[in-house]
Scaffold this motif. Structure first.
Motif, short mmCIF file in Angstrom:
data_model
loop_
_atom_site.label_atom_id
_atom_site.label_comp_id
_atom_site.label_asym_id
_atom_site.label_seq_id
_atom_site.Cartn_x
_atom_site.Cartn_y
_atom_site.Cartn_z
N ILE A 95 -34.51 26.36 -23.17
CA ILE A 95 -34.15 27.33 -22.14
C ILE A 95 -35.41 27.97 -21.55
CG2 ILE A 95 -33.03 29.56 -21.74
CD1 ILE A 95 -30.94 28.72 -23.84
N GLY A 96 -36.36 28.31 -22.43
CA GLY A 96 -37.60 28.93 -21.97
C GLY A 96 -38.38 28.01 -21.05
N VAL A 97 -38.49 26.73 -21.40
CA VAL A 97 -39.20 25.76 -20.55
C VAL A 97 -38.48 25.63 -19.21
CG1 VAL A 97 -39.86 23.34 -20.31
CG2 VAL A 97 -40.18 24.50 -22.49
N GLY A 98 -37.14 25.55 -19.27
CA GLY A 98 -36.36 25.43 -18.03
C GLY A 98 -36.55 26.62 -17.12
N VAL A 99 -36.58 27.83 -17.70
CA VAL A 99 -36.76 29.04 -16.90
C VAL A 99 -38.13 29.06 -16.25
CG1 VAL A 99 -37.02 31.55 -17.05
CG2 VAL A 99 -35.11 30.43 -18.20
N MET A 100 -39.18 28.72 -17.01
CA MET A 100 -40.54 28.76 -16.45
C MET A 100 -40.71 27.75 -15.32
SD MET A 100 -43.00 29.41 -19.78
CE MET A 100 -42.37 28.03 -20.73
N VAL A 101 -40.23 26.52 -15.53
CA VAL A 101 -40.34 25.51 -14.48
C VAL A 101 -39.46 25.89 -13.30
CG1 VAL A 101 -39.92 23.09 -13.92
CG2 VAL A 101 -40.92 23.70 -16.13
N GLY A 102 -38.27 26.42 -13.59
CA GLY A 102 -37.35 26.80 -12.52
C GLY A 102 -37.92 27.89 -11.63
N ILE A 103 -38.65 28.85 -12.22
CA ILE A 103 -39.24 29.93 -11.42
C ILE A 103 -40.21 29.37 -10.39
CG2 ILE A 103 -40.88 31.86 -11.55
CD1 ILE A 103 -39.53 32.68 -14.17
N ILE A 104 -41.04 28.42 -10.82
CA ILE A 104 -42.01 27.83 -9.89
C ILE A 104 -41.31 27.05 -8.79
CG2 ILE A 104 -43.91 26.18 -9.68
CD1 ILE A 104 -44.83 26.99 -12.43
N ILE A 105 -40.30 26.26 -9.16
CA ILE A 105 -39.58 25.46 -8.16
C ILE A 105 -38.88 26.35 -7.16
CG2 ILE A 105 -37.67 23.84 -7.84
CD1 ILE A 105 -38.45 22.56 -10.49
N VAL A 106 -38.19 27.39 -7.64
CA VAL A 106 -37.50 28.32 -6.74
C VAL A 106 -38.50 29.03 -5.82
CG1 VAL A 106 -36.18 30.47 -6.65
CG2 VAL A 106 -35.53 28.68 -8.25
N ALA A 107 -39.65 29.44 -6.39
CA ALA A 107 -40.66 30.12 -5.59
C ALA A 107 -41.19 29.23 -4.47
CB ALA A 107 -41.81 30.57 -6.49
N MET A 108 -41.26 27.93 -4.73
CA MET A 108 -41.76 27.00 -3.73
C MET A 108 -40.72 26.71 -2.63
SD MET A 108 -44.87 26.34 -4.58
CE MET A 108 -44.85 28.08 -5.00
N TYR A 109 -39.46 26.74 -2.99
CA TYR A 109 -38.42 26.36 -2.02
C TYR A 109 -37.83 27.55 -1.28
CZ TYR A 109 -38.34 21.44 -3.20
OH TYR A 109 -38.68 20.11 -3.36
N LEU A 110 -38.06 28.77 -1.72
CA LEU A 110 -37.54 29.93 -1.01
C LEU A 110 -38.03 29.98 0.45
CD1 LEU A 110 -37.59 32.86 -3.61
CD2 LEU A 110 -35.60 31.86 -2.47
N PRO A 111 -39.34 29.75 0.69
CA PRO A 111 -39.79 29.74 2.10
C PRO A 111 -39.11 28.63 2.92
CG PRO A 111 -41.65 29.97 0.62
CD PRO A 111 -40.49 29.62 -0.23
N MET A 112 -38.80 27.49 2.27
CA MET A 112 -38.13 26.41 2.97
C MET A 112 -36.74 26.86 3.45
SD MET A 112 -40.30 23.96 2.92
CE MET A 112 -41.67 23.29 2.00
#
Length: 407
Positions: free
Chosen positions: A382-399
């Protein structure tokens, strides 16, 4: 002429430590005896240094395997029980062992025994191989004429300790691999994936989401100062392990280990209780006097808090108190340990009761590690998923923001 460190008891029962110059360990023991001192252990100074640095025996480069030492002890016990002399048994063991470092040590022990030294004295010259616990038990076995039984107990002790060590190491492999993998993935994404999106963000204009801004700042910091950050991380890790080896660091770290949340501190305490009970049971059963048994148990406990409590217990027992009393009063030892020891003292079966306590805590360690692993594994994922998910979401929010503007 070599010098020997020693621990000895005088006529008043007080323990003294010091250093004496003699031709060999036997001469040092005789010299102490002539001065009214009963030697508890004797260790040659330069031999210890050579053993720790690799020296004559090359043990610094090739350490004796625990499994090889266990097999050596078990076979040695069988040969002594069969009626072979110590020297003959050592000759056979030297030839048949597969561990060359151990074979070299056995050869030196055999030569010293042939020259007239006691087996325990010869083993004491190799502290990197034969621990104080091992030497003390062999010395007690020699004095009582039950060397075969003592060597068998030593083998059992090594086997029990190695079982717990393997269990703990096995439980740590998965979390360690996941943690390292997650760190590498995050570092790679921040250093190589985020810059790809930076060019796109520059063309969008306007304000970026707060989460995206923080990720970009982290990426710029890591990419711009990696030559400072990476060495600092390695220096911090190295400094932490060096600090743990200092007296202050060991005390603080051992205290902290007993208080780690998520039941980790509980498991550490159970491991310490299992080691304490097994070691003390083995020493008492081998005929080692209780004062010295407590001293050796403290030094081999593996935790400073338990070592301090055990040495305080030793002082109380030396003053005439029963072992159970300081155990019951101690906040470090669980109540069950003190009560079982009390029953053992009252019934004259202290060794048996300590063995039962050790068996109980060894089973508890197995059960606790299994339960802890089942909890840690999903939490790590869960911790790994959350950390990777934060970066992915941060990158796609501007999109997403860009798509809304186009519409």
């Amino acid at each position: 002429m070599p010098s020997f460190a020693y621990s000895a008891i005088n006529a008043q029962g007080l323990e003294l430590t010091g250093e004496i110059v003699a031709n060999d360990a036997a001469a040092a023991r005789d010299s102490l005896r002539s001065n009214g001192l009963l030697a508890q252990w004797i260790e040659e100074r330069h031999a210890a240094a050579e053993s720790s640095q690799g020296g004559v025996f090359g043990l610094g480069k090739k350490k004796v395997k625990t499994k090889a030492l266990q097999i050596f002890s078990r076979q040695f016990a069988t040969m002594i029980e069969a009626g072979l002399s110590v020297v003959t048994a050592l000759v056979i063991l030297e030839e048949q062992t597969d561990d060359r470092a151990l074979a070299t040590v056995i050869a030196d022990v055999r030569e010293q025994v042939e020259a007239g030294a006691l087996l325990s004295e010869a083993m004491a010259g190799h502290p990197a191989v034969f621990s104080r616990l091992y030497v003390a038990m062999v010395e007690a076995g020699e004095a009582a004429g039950v060397l075969d039984l003592v060597l068998d107990r030593v083998a059992t002790q090594i086997e029990k300790e190695e079982k717990i060590r393997r269990r703990v190491k096995g439980a740590m492999i998965y979390p360690s691999v996941v943690l390292v993998f997650a760190t590498l993935v995050l570092t790679g994404m921040i250093m190589f994936l985020v810059p790809v999106f930076v060019k796109i963000f520059d063309q969008l204009g306007g304000d970026l989401p707060v989460l995206t801004q923080w990720v970009l700042k982290a990426s710029n910091l890591l990419r711009g100062y990696w030559f400072v950050i990476f060495p600092l991380v390695f220096v911090a890790i190295y400094g932490f392990f060096r600090w743990k080896r200092t007296a202050v660091g060991r005390q603080a770290w051992d205290r902290f280990k007993l208080r780690i949340p998520m039941q980790i501190g509980v498991v550490v305490r159970k491991i310490a209780m299992a080691r304490f009970s097994r070691t003390l049971s083995t020493l008492v059963g081998s005929g080692v006097d209780i004062i010295r048994a407590l001293e050796i148990t403290a030094q081999t406990s593996g935790n400073w808090v338990v070592e301090r409590e055990t040495m305080a217990m030793r002082a109380r027992v030396q003053e005439g108190a029963p072992i159970a009393l300081p155990l019951i009063e101690s906040a470090t030892f669980p109540p069950m340990v003190g009560q079982m020891v009390k029953i053992g003292e009252e019934t004259g079966e202290l060794e048996k009761m300590l063995g039962k306590v050790a068996d109980f805590y060894e089973d508890e360690v197995d059960a606790s590690i299994t339960a802890l692993t089942s909890i840690i594994e999903p939490m790590m994922m869960i911790g790994v998923g959350v950390m990777v998910g934060i970066i992915i979401v941060a990158m796609y929010l501007p999109m997403f923001k860009m798509l809304s503007l186009i519409e």
